[in-house]
Write a protein that holds these residues in place. Structure first.
Motif, mmCIF file in Angstrom:
data_model
loop_
_atom_site.group_PDB
_atom_site.id
_atom_site.type_symbol
_atom_site.label_atom_id
_atom_site.label_comp_id
_atom_site.label_asym_id
_atom_site.label_seq_id
_atom_site.Cartn_x
_atom_site.Cartn_y
_atom_site.Cartn_z
ATOM 1 N N CYS A 191 73.948 54.424 60.623
ATOM 2 C CA CYS A 191 73.129 55.533 61.149
ATOM 3 C C CYS A 191 73.669 56.879 60.666
ATOM 4 C CB CYS A 191 73.028 55.484 62.661
ATOM 5 S SG CYS A 191 74.599 55.666 63.535
ATOM 6 N N ASN A 192 74.979 56.985 60.452
ATOM 7 C CA ASN A 192 75.548 58.234 59.941
ATOM 8 C C ASN A 192 75.072 58.508 58.518
ATOM 9 O OD1 ASN A 192 76.923 58.614 62.296
ATOM 10 N ND2 ASN A 192 78.933 58.115 61.482
ATOM 11 N N ARG A 220 79.380 53.846 59.493
ATOM 12 C CA ARG A 220 78.229 53.629 60.372
ATOM 13 C C ARG A 220 76.949 53.874 59.587
ATOM 14 N NH1 ARG A 220 78.020 56.423 66.331
ATOM 15 N NH2 ARG A 220 79.197 54.820 67.409
ATOM 16 N N THR A 232 83.512 58.088 58.769
ATOM 17 C CA THR A 232 82.128 58.479 59.069
ATOM 18 C C THR A 232 81.072 57.620 58.373
ATOM 19 O OG1 THR A 232 82.966 60.745 59.300
ATOM 20 C CG2 THR A 232 80.588 60.486 59.286
ATOM 21 N N THR A 243 78.282 61.234 64.759
ATOM 22 C CA THR A 243 76.836 61.047 64.556
ATOM 23 C C THR A 243 76.060 62.258 65.077
ATOM 24 O OG1 THR A 243 77.114 58.663 64.769
ATOM 25 C CG2 THR A 243 74.879 59.505 65.006
ATOM 26 N N ASN A 244 76.411 62.722 66.280
ATOM 27 C CA ASN A 244 75.719 63.873 66.873
ATOM 28 C C ASN A 244 75.897 65.132 66.037
ATOM 29 O OD1 ASN A 244 74.796 62.288 68.971
ATOM 30 N ND2 ASN A 244 76.536 62.758 70.292
ATOM 31 N N GLN A 282 84.922 54.400 69.452
ATOM 32 C CA GLN A 282 83.466 54.441 69.636
ATOM 33 C C GLN A 282 82.996 55.841 70.056
ATOM 34 O OE1 GLN A 282 81.358 51.755 69.136
ATOM 35 N NE2 GLN A 282 79.628 53.084 69.539
ATOM 36 N N TYR A 283 83.686 56.423 71.023
ATOM 37 C CA TYR A 283 83.369 57.758 71.528
ATOM 38 C C TYR A 283 83.445 58.783 70.398
ATOM 39 C CZ TYR A 283 83.943 62.069 74.285
ATOM 40 O OH TYR A 283 83.811 63.335 74.805
ATOM 41 N N ARG A 315 83.224 58.201 67.152
ATOM 42 C CA ARG A 315 82.149 57.946 66.175
ATOM 43 C C ARG A 315 80.814 58.507 66.662
ATOM 44 N NH1 ARG A 315 85.331 57.732 62.070
ATOM 45 N NH2 ARG A 315 86.866 56.087 62.221
ATOM 46 N N ASP A 316 80.572 58.455 67.968
ATOM 47 C CA ASP A 316 79.344 59.032 68.528
ATOM 48 C C ASP A 316 79.323 60.556 68.339
ATOM 49 O OD1 ASP A 316 78.469 56.533 69.282
ATOM 50 O OD2 ASP A 316 79.115 56.724 71.365
#
Length: 190
Positions: A103-104, A101, A98, A78-79, A71-72, A74-75
């Motif tokens: 949102c990605n 997700r 990647t 995204t950033n 999870q970390y 993947r965040d």
């Protein structure tokens, strides 16, 4: 294509794309290889997402997964994609997970065209068998395991893609020629 290698053409090549090219696909489909080729031929900047994340965190992708969890990681992806929206004419080479997700994918498409590179599981196994920084397949380097994981990701990969290019049996030049031709065709249709 060859004439692009001359210096006068290199300057024109800088303006080849007013957006980013986002390469997605399973590990071993050729994202890094094609990124390097586009960098050398078209003088494009390349952002290897995994490499940048590893550098910034000061540890390997495997260690990030182990220490902080998926999870970390993947965040962080995204950033980084959000950060890339301020740039253009950049090749962004994404890690295999990647596009999983939603949102990605939204972030990729804001300022980029998404190119899915594909290959047969046998080709992928051949390309990754000696690499040990692939946490998801480290203990499962077999065609059935790779085929199964690819199938689980296929729908999301295809949904994210603006264009799909098969890399089996093609060299870098052939893949890049197809990529540029298809992106330009797409731009003309818009």
């Amino acid at each position: 294509f060859e004439c692009i290698r001359t210096n006068s053409k290199r300057i024109q090549a800088r303006k080849l794309f007013d957006y980013n090219i986002v390469l997605i696909g399973f590990m071993g489909t050729g994202k890094s290889t094609i990124s390097d080729f586009l960098k050398n031929v078209f003088a494009m900047d390349v952002v290897e997402m995994d490499q940048i994340i590893a550098q910034r965190q000061g540890m390997s992708i495997s260690d990030i997964f182990e220490t902080y969890g998926e999870q970390y990681f993947r965040d962080l992806e995204t950033n980084l994609l959000i950060e890339m929206q301020s740039r253009s004419n950049v090749v962004i080479s994404c890690g295999g997970g990647t596009p999983m997700r939603e949102c990605n994918v939204v972030e990729m498409k804001k300022n980029g065209r998404v190119v899915l590179l594909t290959a047969k599981p046998e080709t992928i196994l051949d390309r990754v068998k000696d690499n040990h920084d692939r946490p998801l397949i480290e203990n499962n380097k077999t065609v059935p395991f790779i085929a199964d994981l690819m199938e689980k990701r296929r729908a999301k990969y295809e949904a994210a893609a603006d264009i799909i290019i098969e890399t089996d049996g093609k060299n870098e030049l052939e893949i890049c020629e197809e990529l540029v031709h298809r992106l330009r065709t797409m731009d003309e249709e818009k």
